[in-house]
Design a protein around this motif. Structure first.
Motif, PDB file in Angstrom:
ATOM      1  N   ALA A  13     -17.558  -6.706  20.673  1.00 54.32           N
ATOM      2  CA  ALA A  13     -18.538  -6.428  21.863  1.00 54.32           C
ATOM      3  C   ALA A  13     -19.056  -7.637  22.238  1.00 54.32           C
ATOM      4  O   ALA A  13     -19.202  -7.682  23.892  1.00 54.32           O
ATOM      5  CB  ALA A  13     -19.817  -5.676  21.384  1.00 54.32           C
ATOM      6  N   ILE A  63     -22.540  -1.349  27.201  1.00 58.79           N
ATOM      7  CA  ILE A  63     -21.912  -1.496  25.888  1.00 58.79           C
ATOM      8  C   ILE A  63     -22.701  -1.238  24.814  1.00 58.79           C
ATOM      9  O   ILE A  63     -23.878  -1.803  24.694  1.00 58.79           O
ATOM     10  CB  ILE A  63     -21.204  -2.881  25.706  1.00 58.79           C
ATOM     11  CG1 ILE A  63     -20.427  -3.256  26.983  1.00 58.79           C
ATOM     12  CG2 ILE A  63     -20.645  -3.019  24.460  1.00 58.79           C
ATOM     13  CD1 ILE A  63     -20.045  -4.779  27.059  1.00 58.79           C
ATOM     14  N   TRP A 119     -21.102  -0.774  18.678  1.00 58.32           N
ATOM     15  CA  TRP A 119     -20.110  -1.419  17.896  1.00 58.32           C
ATOM     16  C   TRP A 119     -20.515  -1.375  16.460  1.00 58.32           C
ATOM     17  O   TRP A 119     -19.395  -1.771  15.864  1.00 58.32           O
ATOM     18  CB  TRP A 119     -20.152  -3.052  18.557  1.00 58.32           C
ATOM     19  CG  TRP A 119     -21.481  -3.490  18.320  1.00 58.32           C
ATOM     20  CD1 TRP A 119     -21.911  -4.197  17.380  1.00 58.32           C
ATOM     21  CD2 TRP A 119     -22.623  -3.731  19.326  1.00 58.32           C
ATOM     22  NE1 TRP A 119     -23.433  -5.099  17.708  1.00 58.32           N
ATOM     23  CE2 TRP A 119     -23.664  -4.354  19.211  1.00 58.32           C
ATOM     24  CE3 TRP A 119     -22.468  -3.050  21.000  1.00 58.32           C
ATOM     25  CZ2 TRP A 119     -24.750  -4.605  19.722  1.00 58.32           C
ATOM     26  CZ3 TRP A 119     -23.640  -3.520  21.363  1.00 58.32           C
ATOM     27  CH2 TRP A 119     -24.841  -4.256  21.117  1.00 58.32           C
ATOM     28  N   TRP A 165     -13.224   2.343  18.149  1.00 61.79           N
ATOM     29  CA  TRP A 165     -14.524   2.149  18.706  1.00 61.79           C
ATOM     30  C   TRP A 165     -14.928   3.592  19.407  1.00 61.79           C
ATOM     31  O   TRP A 165     -14.913   3.667  20.777  1.00 61.79           O
ATOM     32  CB  TRP A 165     -14.872   0.950  19.476  1.00 61.79           C
ATOM     33  CG  TRP A 165     -16.176   0.578  20.033  1.00 61.79           C
ATOM     34  CD1 TRP A 165     -17.626   1.254  20.030  1.00 61.79           C
ATOM     35  CD2 TRP A 165     -16.486  -0.735  20.832  1.00 61.79           C
ATOM     36  NE1 TRP A 165     -18.352   0.469  20.736  1.00 61.79           N
ATOM     37  CE2 TRP A 165     -17.764  -0.463  21.052  1.00 61.79           C
ATOM     38  CE3 TRP A 165     -15.763  -1.770  21.165  1.00 61.79           C
ATOM     39  CZ2 TRP A 165     -18.620  -1.641  21.918  1.00 61.79           C
ATOM     40  CZ3 TRP A 165     -16.490  -2.785  21.733  1.00 61.79           C
ATOM     41  CH2 TRP A 165     -17.754  -2.901  22.036  1.00 61.79           C
ATOM     42  N   ASP A 185     -17.596   5.004  20.337  1.00 63.29           N
ATOM     43  CA  ASP A 185     -19.076   5.040  21.285  1.00 63.29           C
ATOM     44  C   ASP A 185     -18.316   4.729  22.546  1.00 63.29           C
ATOM     45  O   ASP A 185     -19.050   4.672  23.738  1.00 63.29           O
ATOM     46  CB  ASP A 185     -20.058   4.197  21.233  1.00 63.29           C
ATOM     47  CG  ASP A 185     -21.449   4.701  21.098  1.00 63.29           C
ATOM     48  OD1 ASP A 185     -21.256   6.102  21.068  1.00 63.29           O
ATOM     49  OD2 ASP A 185     -22.434   4.260  21.577  1.00 63.29           O
ATOM     50  N   GLN A 186     -17.322   3.939  22.562  1.00 65.19           N
ATOM     51  CA  GLN A 186     -16.535   3.507  23.983  1.00 65.19           C
ATOM     52  C   GLN A 186     -15.839   4.565  24.707  1.00 65.19           C
ATOM     53  O   GLN A 186     -14.530   4.506  24.419  1.00 65.19           O
ATOM     54  CB  GLN A 186     -15.749   2.052  23.782  1.00 65.19           C
ATOM     55  CG  GLN A 186     -15.587   1.452  25.021  1.00 65.19           C
ATOM     56  CD  GLN A 186     -14.968   0.151  24.483  1.00 65.19           C
ATOM     57  OE1 GLN A 186     -13.892  -0.005  23.928  1.00 65.19           O
ATOM     58  NE2 GLN A 186     -15.582  -1.089  24.825  1.00 65.19           N
ATOM     59  N   TRP A 215     -17.563   5.138  30.310  1.00 66.75           N
ATOM     60  CA  TRP A 215     -17.571   3.734  30.341  1.00 66.75           C
ATOM     61  C   TRP A 215     -16.004   3.119  30.649  1.00 66.75           C
ATOM     62  O   TRP A 215     -16.151   2.055  31.430  1.00 66.75           O
ATOM     63  CB  TRP A 215     -18.025   3.376  28.733  1.00 66.75           C
ATOM     64  CG  TRP A 215     -18.284   1.697  28.938  1.00 66.75           C
ATOM     65  CD1 TRP A 215     -19.521   1.207  29.180  1.00 66.75           C
ATOM     66  CD2 TRP A 215     -17.122   0.636  28.943  1.00 66.75           C
ATOM     67  NE1 TRP A 215     -19.282  -0.274  29.230  1.00 66.75           N
ATOM     68  CE2 TRP A 215     -17.925  -0.408  28.981  1.00 66.75           C
ATOM     69  CE3 TRP A 215     -16.019   0.578  28.628  1.00 66.75           C
ATOM     70  CZ2 TRP A 215     -17.293  -1.783  29.028  1.00 66.75           C
ATOM     71  CZ3 TRP A 215     -15.266  -0.781  28.517  1.00 66.75           C
ATOM     72  CH2 TRP A 215     -16.093  -1.679  28.673  1.00 66.75           C
ATOM     73  N   ILE A 216     -15.072   3.696  30.153  1.00 69.89           N
ATOM     74  CA  ILE A 216     -13.842   3.148  30.525  1.00 69.89           C
ATOM     75  C   ILE A 216     -13.451   3.272  32.082  1.00 69.89           C
ATOM     76  O   ILE A 216     -13.019   2.279  32.535  1.00 69.89           O
ATOM     77  CB  ILE A 216     -12.675   3.808  29.789  1.00 69.89           C
ATOM     78  CG1 ILE A 216     -12.763   3.319  28.267  1.00 69.89           C
ATOM     79  CG2 ILE A 216     -11.199   3.419  30.252  1.00 69.89           C
ATOM     80  CD1 ILE A 216     -11.991   4.407  27.133  1.00 69.89           C
ATOM     81  N   TYR A 251     -15.682   0.766  33.980  1.00 74.30           N
ATOM     82  CA  TYR A 251     -15.026  -0.528  33.977  1.00 74.30           C
ATOM     83  C   TYR A 251     -13.686  -0.731  34.631  1.00 74.30           C
ATOM     84  O   TYR A 251     -13.736  -1.899  35.153  1.00 74.30           O
ATOM     85  CB  TYR A 251     -14.848  -0.628  32.272  1.00 74.30           C
ATOM     86  CG  TYR A 251     -13.696  -2.057  32.016  1.00 74.30           C
ATOM     87  CD1 TYR A 251     -14.532  -3.393  31.726  1.00 74.30           C
ATOM     88  CD2 TYR A 251     -12.538  -1.972  32.368  1.00 74.30           C
ATOM     89  CE1 TYR A 251     -13.901  -4.359  31.507  1.00 74.30           C
ATOM     90  CE2 TYR A 251     -12.171  -3.422  31.972  1.00 74.30           C
ATOM     91  CZ  TYR A 251     -12.516  -4.545  31.684  1.00 74.30           C
ATOM     92  OH  TYR A 251     -12.040  -5.525  31.528  1.00 74.30           O
ATOM     93  N   LEU A 311     -10.338  -1.014  23.448  1.00 76.53           N
ATOM     94  CA  LEU A 311     -10.451  -2.387  23.694  1.00 76.53           C
ATOM     95  C   LEU A 311      -9.405  -3.120  22.829  1.00 76.53           C
ATOM     96  O   LEU A 311      -8.953  -4.160  23.503  1.00 76.53           O
ATOM     97  CB  LEU A 311     -11.695  -2.758  22.911  1.00 76.53           C
ATOM     98  CG  LEU A 311     -11.982  -4.310  22.802  1.00 76.53           C
ATOM     99  CD1 LEU A 311     -12.263  -4.810  24.237  1.00 76.53           C
ATOM    100  CD2 LEU A 311     -13.373  -4.582  21.929  1.00 76.53           C
TER     101      LEU A 311
END
Length: 304
Positions: free
Chosen positions: A101, A150, A153, A168, A170-171, A175-176, A179, A219
């Motif tokens: 992270a 973010i 983690w 991960w 929570d990602q 969010w992706i 991003y 990630l």
């Protein structure tokens, strides 16, 4: 065209070839620890001393501090992810688990700094054409918001499958996507003539696996594909600069403004939702997973 000068069918076909190649390297790196070590440790050492001093020298489009910072930072992330995947003691160490992270945030921050720098630049700079403007500031702010969103983690786990993916949960997809829009806008703003491959194709190469092949491992997918692409670009810069497959950005100020505005809107929406979930759930984003109540989160955790 709106974003690019032209996209002939041969270039579109090459885009699919690059996409398939990046996804293939990612899948082999997922499956083989030794292949990944050669690809992300041995090969970069060889390239650093015997190839890049020539192909990525100062003055070339890939000879800037940013490209070197990007390739080494992403290689470090990739090797740390490998350590977490294959060493149980790393996976249980709260300080090592923080590193993906932290380095992701630093990686985004590098791009934010470059966006702010490009605000005052115009013309041919470091081998690429840059058209600076308010879009750089908007997208820099979007990147900062993306960093602030973010979380989770501490809940990183290793999948029980043979490939031992770093998960991960929570990602999540929102969010992706935020991003991806921000990162495409960054590449389009600061490396416009590289944006077709280093922006669109590269982002698809990690987003498609994260949505359809191995959810929760975005990630890891991103580190693998970004490392392969940056090493390739620094070794063969002519491919993206002067070859018949090179794609030039339109430098249309309306396109620049529109893409960065979308990035800012997406990341404002992301941070609003993020803060809402933190307040509602009373979860500490630095110590807990914020989205544990969402169905998409539960599916990822259950599968791993």
């Amino acid at each position: 065209m709106f974003l690019f000068e032209s996209l002939p069918w041969q270039t579109i076909l090459m885009g699919f070839v690059v996409l398939a190649g990046l996804m293939l390297f990612n899948e082999i790196a997922r499956a083989s620890k030794w292949f990944a070590l050669v690809l992300f440790l041995v090969l970069p050492i060889i390239l650093t001393f015997w190839v890049w001093p020539t192909t990525a020298a100062p003055g070339t489009s890939v000879g800037t501090w940013f490209h070197y910072a990007k390739v080494y930072s992403v290689l470090i992330i990739t090797l740390i992810i490998m350590g977490i995947r294959y060493k149980q003691s790393w996976a249980k160490n709260k300080y090592i688990i923080l590193l993906p992270a932290l380095l992701l945030a630093i990686n985004i921050l590098e791009a934010v700094i470059r966006d702010f720098q490009c605000y005052s630049l115009n013309g041919f700079v470091d081998g690429v054409v840059i058209t600076g403007g308010s879009w750089n500031i908007m997208n820099g702010i979007a990147g900062i918001l993306n960093i602030l969103a973010i979380s989770g983690w501490t809940g990183i786990i290793i999948s029980k499958s043979k490939k031992k993916d770093m998960i991960w949960a929570d990602q999540l997809w929102f969010w992706i996507i935020a991003y991806d829009i921000w990162n495409f806008a960054y590449v389009y703003n600061c490396l416009g003539d590289h944006a077709f491959y280093a922006g669109l194709i590269l982002l698809l190469s990690c987003t498609l696996p994260a949505f359809f092949i191995k959810k929760g491992a975005w990630l890891q997918h991103r580190a693998h594909t970004l490392a392969v692409w940056v090493m390739f670009a620094m070794t063969f810069p002519a491919f993206i600069d002067t070859s018949k497959y090179a794609v030039k950005a339109s430098q249309n100020t309306t396109a620049l403004f529109t893409i960065s505005a979308l990035a800012l809107i997406a990341n404002i929406a992301l941070i609003i939702f993020h803060v809402y979930k933190i307040v509602k759930s009373k979860r500490n984003p630095f110590k807990e997973e914020v989205y544990a109540d969402l169905n998409s989160f539960k599916i990822i955790k259950k599968a791993n």
